[in-house]
Design an enzyme around this catalytic site. Structure first.
Site, mmCIF file in Angstrom:
data_model
loop_
_atom_site.group_PDB
_atom_site.id
_atom_site.type_symbol
_atom_site.label_atom_id
_atom_site.label_comp_id
_atom_site.label_asym_id
_atom_site.label_seq_id
_atom_site.Cartn_x
_atom_site.Cartn_y
_atom_site.Cartn_z
ATOM 1 N N ASP A 184 0.853 -1.192 0.000
ATOM 2 C CA ASP A 184 0.000 0.000 0.000
ATOM 3 C C ASP A 184 0.888 1.241 0.000
ATOM 4 O O ASP A 184 1.861 1.315 0.756
ATOM 5 C CB ASP A 184 -0.909 0.001 1.233
ATOM 6 C CG ASP A 184 -2.136 0.877 1.042
ATOM 7 O OD1 ASP A 184 -2.043 1.880 0.326
ATOM 8 O OD2 ASP A 184 -3.188 0.555 1.630
ATOM 9 N N HIS A 199 -0.407 4.570 0.226
ATOM 10 C CA HIS A 199 -1.130 5.763 0.674
ATOM 11 C C HIS A 199 -0.720 6.137 2.100
ATOM 12 O O HIS A 199 -0.761 5.311 2.994
ATOM 13 C CB HIS A 199 -2.632 5.515 0.606
ATOM 14 C CG HIS A 199 -3.104 5.210 -0.777
ATOM 15 N ND1 HIS A 199 -3.122 3.925 -1.281
ATOM 16 C CD2 HIS A 199 -3.535 6.018 -1.778
ATOM 17 C CE1 HIS A 199 -3.572 3.960 -2.530
ATOM 18 N NE2 HIS A 199 -3.826 5.212 -2.854
ATOM 19 N N SER A 248 -4.829 -4.409 2.098
ATOM 20 C CA SER A 248 -4.071 -4.024 3.290
ATOM 21 C C SER A 248 -4.662 -4.624 4.557
ATOM 22 O O SER A 248 -3.956 -4.811 5.554
ATOM 23 C CB SER A 248 -4.029 -2.493 3.419
ATOM 24 O OG SER A 248 -3.385 -1.917 2.303
#
Length: 1227
Positions: free
Chosen positions: A757, A759, A810
């Site tokens: 991930d 972000h 995630s």
């Protein structure tokens, strides 16, 4: 008053009445087709009629009658006519304007028959019919053209004409009441009230009026921007029987606004909320018993007189509500203090205890040369700045006057008022429409949604004209300034002033029925110190008249043009300001409520030089015969001076404070300019450099933390404070290193975005907030594997670990980290956060794999409290015990939870697919087949930015642009918005962030639930297959959708197409953020990431528009505003893998292969199929006119097995990728 109205009022005083529920919801349950809507009469109508629900009173009256009867049987006392869209304006969508009156009449007659039948059955419970006037599909106070904020696609007069026609038909059809409902633009509702009152007068009837508005979102405002109280104030003149709220929100969200309305409304209160908020399918899930329980609590709290339901509610909901409120006492009408209740976007109530109200005078062409020039030169943007400055300087009302010989005053007034409506920082205050021309006044009144003031009317043209104008003002809903002016001329003496005001008051209150609190007398302020003896007592006469009016004319207010009194000293501003200050000091003491002033030039009485104040008082109070001469002599001394030369000194005053206070001030205000200088001074005074951090710097950050916790500072301010702190610490680090000292912190936390991930905006914000509260943060960045997270936690001896993630894969990685922590013997707390995480997932999937404390943290603002509790010797055990008990309850509830709608087999779902006549439809041919690289400048994309999510990133709740004027966060939102635009300017000018993308259009056809994508128009060579999932819950009245449904089936023989795209806000995003981090600048680090994210979304919006208009070209004439683009008011959709309509992330790989995304853009996919950079968007394009967004939601094992077979994956692998969507336990 008719006996039926008296009967209704008696019922309202005895019990809570029940309104019906959703009409559209019930019509949908009949699953009517196009032929049903047409019937025989409209079989050959030239356009589609399906969806024209109101037409059913003519084509299928038995369906509407059955719905009415079902609601009466459920316990409804009042039913609404099926006329929500029956105005000529709304019927234009179906080319049926000419049928408006017939439909309204038929609907009322049909409802009347049903009501009479039920009343005959149970005479002790009479039933009533409310004739519905809907909001129309136009907005009178909002421009539909983002490039022309003054433009309107409907006029007040147009609305009045449409509403009059509907009202006449509803009355003649037998309605007992008129319900103006779902008001999202108050100006539309004011037109409806005007129309209803006018039509009642023409028909010689008087029915009760019901009004119900719509609070559109969590901002607590209508779509046109008004708060609940402002909305009520704007329509109070309707003298409605009931006032209420409906639609948009469910009971949970609507409760606070109904509570507020019940507190302020002098009339009965209604509420008919939705059955909760719509789910991903656009359906409503709140069941009847749960909703009724909430409504019962409202009733017990004393909020309600009438209750019903709106969207999603059914007879079952109404029956449950009817039982829930049975026997409970209705709300008692409160005694509201008498006050002049005005409004812009926000209320302004002027009562006996109110302070003096400043009316800004500079937006007046007769009083401001600058404003006149700007209007004459049509520099309206600069003219708006004049209005804005008045409000910023303290004007609570702004006076607008366009009376100038060389101006088209009507056109100028309309344009300026329409422009103000689009400026929330100005529109928040009420408007005073100032003109000597009645036509200009009326034009202005037709433009303002709030309750304004008209300045002015008088009896100079006789009593008949005075009464006529006053009656119209009452119908428009305005307060009025009445000049002390009659047939004999202006009143100049105290006796004449009260004589005229007394006469006008009697006429207005007794003959017109004007509320006395809405009468504002202007007893004429004339210039003093003119050298003419007869003028010497003018100010004293006005002041005395104020006392007379307050004594003799209850509740009336007093105003005046304050600048008039000092006219003799024009050109000498300091003396004029002194005259105004003294005049107001005495006039206000005698009852003056408001004045037209220059809000930025008001001196304070006590701050005036004594000699000047005394000389002015001599003139104002006419204490000396030589007062004028003495003031003239003294005036030259003050010409050109300023009475407040200390402004700049005050602004810099804090720089003279002792250093510790200066450091605190810099931290709280986010000022970096002097931080190194002050930090060095503090270091020189300290024994050791570490003491500067542990002393004044941490003291300052403690203040920041307290203010943030109390809601007095907001996240952007906190991040700026952290930037100051980091720069101070960075300055001190070499000195601390030299002395080998370490500061004391409250604890140490390792944070990371999990493997796969990319972000990290939310994680970064959490880190900053914790640092501001003296926690040491070790931030490992993004795509961090479990092994690194745990190794680092051991190395730094961390007190806590925090995991973040945005994409659904995630969630599995977080479970993996928890398992590893357990295996390695960790006992420290594990915190979980991120957009896809939830309390339920944490409790069910993560906590059970780790014996240490595991806590889900919803947002950054809650992190500090959670961390403090987990590291507290006194709070930890209790907090952990409570959390574990709470999560155990969550798990039990999850285990018992049954699906809201039962599942169906995959075969049954496919049998209920999207039914469409493909033989009668020709898909649009794509103009540009193949793959193309696309670039767009920041300047182009900023016009497509949806700013609301940007503010959400910074934990500022509210919808753009209204958030900029929010009472709580508005000021900070404005600062943040300016900083964002400044950064966009810099990024654009320096070309340091470069959005890029790729798009492709391909021949395609549906095969089952998949879409075959072909190399060329021969359609013989399949280059890839896009796999999709189908909704698998029972969908009574609706299809079980799959995205493949929106592409022509291969067997149909129709040639169709599909598009794909991938865009990024810029590959440079991470490097820019790292550069800011190196400068200890978290604020700009988060800012650049947030803006890159917005640019990516804007690029997706921009590119989709280009596809519709050019590349695919099926909508070449589309012309939508940015707001319409954000609301997706266009043909076609662009669903993204990983989102509700196609939740499986590995499908991104198909897009990457088709478009060769990495080759064309540099964008990459991680092992979890997250896109890099984080500010990236990818998806599919569908052109079908009926294509729509929906959520696949839960699927069953038969579809998982089928999908695994189609994709060539194992069932276990598919279950892993689709874990959040599984409707069964895969373990």
């Amino acid at each position: 008053m008719s006996s039926k109205v008296e009967q209704l009022r008696a019922q309202l005083n005895e019990r809570i009445l029940v309104l019906d529920g959703g009409m559209g919801t019930m019509i949908q349950s009949y699953r009517l087709n196009e032929a049903d809507f047409r019937g025989e009469r409209f079989a050959d109508w030239p356009c589609d009629l399906k969806g024209n629900n109101d037409l059913l009173v003519l084509s299928k009256p038995e369906v509407i009658a059955a719905i009415h009867n079902a609601y009466f049987e459920a316990g409804a006392d009042i039913i609404e006519t099926n006329t929500f869209n029956s105005t000529t304006i709304a019927m234009a969508d179906y080319q049926m304007e000419s049928l408006s009156a017939e439909i309204n009449f038929a609907a009322a007659k049909l409802a009347r028959a049903c009501a009479d039948e039920w009343t005959a059955r149970t005479p002790e419970k009479p039933r009533y019919v409310a004739g519905v006037l809907g909001p129309t599909n136009r907005t009178a106070s909002i421009s539909p053209d983002v490039n022309d904020p003054a433009f309107r696609n409907i006029t007040f007069d147009g609305l009045v004409a449409a509403y009059r026609e509907s009202t006449k038909a509803l009355v003649e059809g037998g309605a007992d009441l008129i319900l103006i409902e779902t008001v999202f633009d108050t100006l539309n509702a004011k037109a409806a009230v005007f129309a209803v009152k006018t039509e009642f007068e023409a028909l010689g009837v008087e029915l009760p009026i019901m009004i119900s508005g719509t609070i559109t979102d969590a901002s607590g405002r209508t779509l046109s921007g008004q708060t609940t109280e402002a909305f009520y104030n704007s329509l109070r003149h309707a003298e409605a029987l009931t006032f209420g709220l409906n639609c948009a929100l469910g009971p949970d969200e609507l409760r606070q606004y109904v509570q507020e309305l019940s507190r302020i409304a002098e009339c009965y209160v209604t509420a008919h909320p939705n059955a909760g908020l719509p789910n991903a399918f656009g359906e409503y899930d709140l069941d009847a018993d749960t909703m009724a329980k909430q409504i019962r609590e409202w009733a017990q709290a004393g909020f309600l007189n009438i209750v019903g339901g709106c969207c999603g509610t059914t007879p079952q909901h109404i029956a449950a509500m009817s039982r829930a409120v049975e026997g409970l006492a209705p709300r008692k009408l409160p005694e509201i203090p008498v006050a002049c209740r005005l409004s812009g976007l926000e209320p302004l109530n002027i009562g006996e205890d109110s302070l003096f109200v400043n009316v800004g005078e500079r937006t007046n062409v007769t009083g401001s040369a600058k404003f006149k020039r700007l209007i004459k030169e049509e520099k309206y943007s600069e003219a708006l700045d004049v209005a804005r400055q008045q409000v910023e300087n303290g004007a609570q009302i702004i006076d607008i006057n366009m009376d100038e010989g060389m101006l088209d005053a009507e056109a100028a007034m309309v344009r300026f008022l329409n422009l103000i409506a689009g400026e929330p920082d100005i529109a928040r205050v009420p408007i005073m429409i100032d003109s000597s021309k009645w036509d200009v006044i009326e034009k202005g009144l037709k433009c303002i949604q709030g309750k304004g003031i008209v300045n002015s009317i008088s009896m100079k043209e006789g009593v008949d004209a005075f009464i006529h104008h006053a009656k119209l003002l009452r119908r428009y809903g305005a307060a009025v300034v009445v000049m002390a002016f009659d047939e004999q001329g202006q009143a100049d003496t105290r006796a004449r002033k009260i004589e005229i005001c007394r006469r006008a008051y009697k006429i207005l209150t007794e003959e017109v029925g004007f509320p006395p609190e809405d009468i504002i007398f202007d007893p004429n302020i004339f210039a003093v110190a003119t050298g003419i003896e007869e003028h010497n007592n003018y100010a004293q006469d006005f002041i005395g008249a104020c006392e007379d009016i307050k004594r003799e004319l209850p509740h009336a207010l007093i105003s005046g043009g304050v600048s008039n009194v000092s006219f003799s000293f024009r050109g000498n501003d300091p003396v004029r300001e002194a005259i105004h200050a003294v005049f107001l000091y005495y006039a206000i003491r005698n009852g003056m409520d408001m004045g037209i002033v220059n809000a930025g030039q008001l001196a304070i009485y006590d701050d005036l030089p004594a000699e000047l104040r005394d000389a002015v008082e001599d003139v104002i109070l006419n204490r000396r015969d030589d007062g004028t001469e003495r003031l003239l002599e003294l005036a030259e001394k003050y010409r050109g001076s300023k009475t407040d030369d200390t402004a700049n000194a005050q602004q810099a005053e804090w720089r003279s404070w002792e250093v510790n206070k200066r450091l605190e001030y810099s931290l709280v205000k986010g000022i970096t300019e002097f931080i190194e200088q002050d930090t060095e001074e503090a270091r020189q005074q300290a024994t050791r450099p570490i003491e500067v951090i542990e002393g004044p710097l941490m003291d300052g950050m403690n203040v920041v933390g307290d203010l943030f916790g109390e809601g007095k500072m907001f996240l952007p301010q906190v991040v700026k404070s952290a930037r100051v702190m980091k720069q101070a610490v960075a300055y001190l680090e070499p000195f601390i290193e030299a002395s080998k000292e370490q500061g004391k912190t409250n604890g140490k936390m390792v944070i990371a975005t999990v493997k796969g991930d990319v972000h990290d905006i939310g994680k970064n914000i959490v880190g900053v907030v914790l640092q501001c509260n003296n926690y040491e943060i070790v931030d490992l960045g993004v795509m961090v594997p479990a092994e690194k997270i745990l190794r680092t936690a051991k190395e730094v001896n961390a007190d806590l670990i925090g995991l973040s993630g945005l994409i659904t894969p995630s969630l599995d990685e977080m479970v993996n980290v928890a398992k590893e922590m357990e295996r390695q013997g960790f006992t420290i707390p594990l915190l979980i956060g991120g957009a896809t995480t939830s309390k339920a997932h944490t409790a069910v999937k993560i906590e059970q794999n780790y014996s240490g404390p595991t806590v889900y943290v919803q947002n950054a603002s809650r992190t500090v409290g959670v961390v403090a509790a987990l590291l507290s010797d006194t709070q930890r055990d209790d907090f952990v015990a409570r959390t574990r008990k709470e999560y155990e309850t969550v798990r039990i509830q999850h285990g018992r939870k049954k699906p809201r709608t039962p599942p169906v087999t995959l075969e049954a779902a496919r049998d209920n697919d999207f039914a469409f006549d493909w033989q009668a439809y020709t898909p649009p041919v794509a103009h540009r087949l193949g793959v193309q690289e696309v670039e767009a400048s920041i300047e182009t994309l900023r016009n497509y930015i949806d700013w609301t999510p940007f503010f959400m990133t910074w934990s500022l709740a509210g919808k753009y642009p209204r958030i900029l004027e929010d009472e709580v966060v508005g000021v900070e939102a404005q600062r943040l918005f300016k900083d964002a635009n400044d950064m966009l300017d810099k990024l654009s000018a320096e070309k340091t962030l470069n959005p890029r993308g790729v798009v492709g259009l391909f021949p395609a056809n549906r095969v089952g639930d998949d879409i075959e994508i072909y190399r060329d128009e021969t359609r013989t060579h399949v280059i890839n297959v896009s796999h999709h999932l189908r909704q698998q819950t029972e969908k009574t009245g609706f299809a079980n959708y799959c995205l493949a449904d929106f592409v022509a089936p291969k067997l149909s023989g129709k040639a169709d197409y599909i598009g794909a795209f991938a865009v990024t806000g810029g590959l440079e995003e991470d490097a820019l953020a790292d550069a800011f981090e190196a400068q200890h600048d978290d604020y700009n680090k988060i800012m650049v990431k947030a803006l890159a994210d917005r640019l990516a979304e804007a690029f997706a919006e921009y590119l989709h528009e280009r596809v519709r208009k050019v590349y695919w070209g099926y909508a070449p004439n589309e012309n939508l505003s940015n707001e319409e683009l954000i609301r997706e008011n266009y043909q076609g959709i662009r669903p993204a893998p990983g989102y509700p309509a196609c939740p499986e992330h590995t499908e991104k790989a198909t897009i990457w292969e088709l478009l060769e995304v990495e080759k064309h853009t540099g964008m990459k996919l991680t092992e979890s199929f997250a896109m890099w950079p984080g500010a990236s968007v990818s998806g599919w394009y569908f052109s079908h006119p009926d294509s729509k967004y929906y959520a696949v939601a839960q699927i069953q094992r038969d579809q998982v097995e089928d999908y695994a077979r189609r994709k060539g994956m194992s069932v276990t692998e598919v279950e892993r990728w689709l874990a959040p969507n599984l409707g069964y336990d895969a373990d």
